[in-house]
Design a protein around this motif. Structure first.
Motif, PDB file in Angstrom:
ATOM      1  N   LYS A 324     -48.773  20.158  28.231  1.00 20.27           N
ATOM      2  CA  LYS A 324     -49.064  21.565  28.021  1.00 20.27           C
ATOM      3  C   LYS A 324     -49.897  21.837  26.774  1.00 20.27           C
ATOM      4  O   LYS A 324     -49.711  21.222  25.728  1.00 20.27           O
ATOM      5  CB  LYS A 324     -47.736  22.323  27.890  1.00 20.27           C
ATOM      6  N   ILE A 325     -50.814  22.814  26.907  1.00 14.72           N
ATOM      7  CA  ILE A 325     -51.543  23.359  25.769  1.00 14.72           C
ATOM      8  C   ILE A 325     -50.949  24.731  25.468  1.00 14.72           C
ATOM      9  O   ILE A 325     -50.755  25.545  26.383  1.00 14.72           O
ATOM     10  CB  ILE A 325     -53.047  23.505  26.073  1.00 14.72           C
ATOM     11  N   VAL A 326     -50.648  24.969  24.201  1.00 16.58           N
ATOM     12  CA  VAL A 326     -50.012  26.226  23.798  1.00 16.58           C
ATOM     13  C   VAL A 326     -50.783  26.847  22.645  1.00 16.58           C
ATOM     14  O   VAL A 326     -51.250  26.138  21.735  1.00 16.58           O
ATOM     15  CB  VAL A 326     -48.538  25.972  23.376  1.00 16.58           C
ATOM     16  N   LEU A 327     -50.931  28.167  22.690  1.00 18.61           N
ATOM     17  CA  LEU A 327     -51.535  28.909  21.584  1.00 18.61           C
ATOM     18  C   LEU A 327     -50.440  29.346  20.617  1.00 18.61           C
ATOM     19  O   LEU A 327     -49.455  29.950  21.025  1.00 18.61           O
ATOM     20  CB  LEU A 327     -52.279  30.139  22.088  1.00 18.61           C
ATOM     21  N   ALA A 328     -50.631  29.046  19.332  1.00 18.73           N
ATOM     22  CA  ALA A 328     -49.722  29.544  18.300  1.00 18.73           C
ATOM     23  C   ALA A 328     -50.244  30.899  17.838  1.00 18.73           C
ATOM     24  O   ALA A 328     -51.306  30.994  17.223  1.00 18.73           O
ATOM     25  CB  ALA A 328     -49.674  28.571  17.124  1.00 18.73           C
ATOM     26  N   VAL A 329     -49.504  31.954  18.162  1.00 24.11           N
ATOM     27  CA  VAL A 329     -49.996  33.308  17.917  1.00 24.11           C
ATOM     28  C   VAL A 329     -49.616  33.779  16.527  1.00 24.11           C
ATOM     29  O   VAL A 329     -50.437  34.334  15.780  1.00 24.11           O
ATOM     30  CB  VAL A 329     -49.469  34.265  18.989  1.00 24.11           C
ATOM     31  N   GLN A 330     -48.349  33.600  16.146  1.00 23.86           N
ATOM     32  CA  GLN A 330     -47.895  34.003  14.818  1.00 23.86           C
ATOM     33  C   GLN A 330     -46.592  33.303  14.504  1.00 23.86           C
ATOM     34  O   GLN A 330     -45.990  32.654  15.366  1.00 23.86           O
ATOM     35  CB  GLN A 330     -47.737  35.521  14.726  1.00 23.86           C
ATOM     36  N   GLU A 331     -46.141  33.456  13.262  1.00 21.95           N
ATOM     37  CA  GLU A 331     -44.874  32.834  12.858  1.00 21.95           C
ATOM     38  C   GLU A 331     -43.699  33.547  13.518  1.00 21.95           C
ATOM     39  O   GLU A 331     -43.816  34.698  13.950  1.00 21.95           O
ATOM     40  CB  GLU A 331     -44.726  32.900  11.324  1.00 21.95           C
ATOM     41  N   LYS A 332     -42.571  32.867  13.585  1.00 24.57           N
ATOM     42  CA  LYS A 332     -41.382  33.466  14.181  1.00 24.57           C
ATOM     43  C   LYS A 332     -40.929  34.671  13.358  1.00 24.57           C
ATOM     44  O   LYS A 332     -41.084  34.707  12.172  1.00 24.57           O
ATOM     45  CB  LYS A 332     -40.237  32.435  14.240  1.00 24.57           C
TER      46      LYS A 332
END
Length: 332
Positions: A324-332
């Protein structure tokens, strides 16, 4: 909020980071603060203008995500602000390549402790599709031999684990020796490099691996010409499950390849299934429990920042990724 928007259909270059107004949760909806968004072939089809329900630009792609509930709309009683959740199909066509997204509450599932949000973001499309196809449609058991095509993809690597976990014998097909070796690490009992066995040679090798009788189940994640081969690879009384056409080509078939075998051909399309009443939450909860317990492993290969969505799509379309490729959008 920050988002990646498509202002015109085209290649990965049309994925443009921009600022857009924050969405607001309406009745029956949840406002999700997105932490991670899965990258899927459906997203590439949306971007190219080839997805059946994407609408017209401008639009924000992204059909699955995980994050934290920022607000709930009127009538939502089973989801609370601050909960960690995963979500499928946002409201705004579909809208998860963004810091905030609005989702129908019935398509939001709480993430259990022990499951990272980056992994959870990979479950609602690929894993749910593999689970439904194998457990609900094909009804795989320990007595089955299951052929999984494109076994190094997100759906494929999930399917190998789900079928093997059900006790089935798994034959994993992939397009290079590296990919077949990788699929074997998820529990495949046999592998087949389709680059070395193209076309009819693939069918002959599958039949050899199954002692000449063919597979009980073929999970066709490729479509196009591969679907015709799937019909030849299934055995008497078997099931072919067709869930994609990433080849984006017509399938030419000969009905004599399957009806004399009393084989069943089963179609699957997740969005249409939901339109006709399927509630994905219980299946997603079961998948999440199994991943959190270590029964299944979600192979997140690449995590890239939201602003680099173009690079993520380029990698996806080169088929370089394993898992899988995942986009990191923001911190938790």
């Amino acid at each position: 909020m920050r988002a990646v928007r498509i202002d015109e259909f085209g290649g990965p270059e049309v994925l443009v980071p921009t600022e857009v107004p924050d969405p607001v949760a309406g009745p029956g909806q949840v406002l999700l603060r997105v932490v991670a968004a899965g990258v899927n072939r459906a997203d590439a089809l949306v971007r190219a203008g080839r997805y059946h329900r994407a609408g017209r630009p401008p639009l924000i792609p992204g059909v699955e995500a995980a994050g934290v509930v920022a607000a709930v709309g009127e009538g939502v009683t089973d989801i609370e602000v601050g909960q960690r959740v995963m979500a499928l199909d946002g409201v705004n066509a579909p809208g998860f390549y963004a810091e905030l997204a609005v989702v129908p509450a019935r398509q939001v599932t709480v993430v259990p402790d022990g499951l990272e949000l980056t992994e959870a973001a990979a479950l609602p499309v690929a894993w749910l599709s593999a689970w439904y196809c194998l457990r609900h449609l094909a009804k795989v058991t320990k007595d089955d031999t299951v052929v999984v095509k494109a076994a190094a993809s997100g759906v494929g690597s999930a399917a190998v684990q789900i079928a093997a976990g059900a006790g089935a014998r798994v034959v994993a097909l992939a397009g290079s020796p590296d990919k077949t070796a990788w699929a074997a690490g998820f529990g495949a009992h046999d592998t087949l490099d389709t680059s070395a066995h193209p076309g009819d040679a693939e069918v002959e090798e599958v039949l050899r691996l199954t002692g000449g009788r063919g597979a009980d189940v073929v999970l066709d994640t490729v479509g196009g010409p591969a679907f015709g081969r799937s019909l030849r690879e299934v055995g008497h009384g078997g099931r072919v499950v067709a869930l994609a056409n990433v080849a984006l080509e017509p399938s030419t078939i000969d009905t004599r390849d399957f009806y004399p075998k009393n084989a069943a051909v089963l179609g699957f399309q997740l969005t249409n299934l939901q339109i006709h009443g399927y509630d994905p939450r219980e299946d997603l909860r079961e998948l999440a429990r199994r991943v959190a317990a270590g029964t299944y492993r979600v192979p997140v290969e690449t995590v890239v920042p939201l602003d680099q969505a173009r690079a993520a799509h380029e990698r996806l379309e080169r088929r370089d990724n394993r898992g899988k490729i995942v986009l990191a959008v923001q911190e938790k």
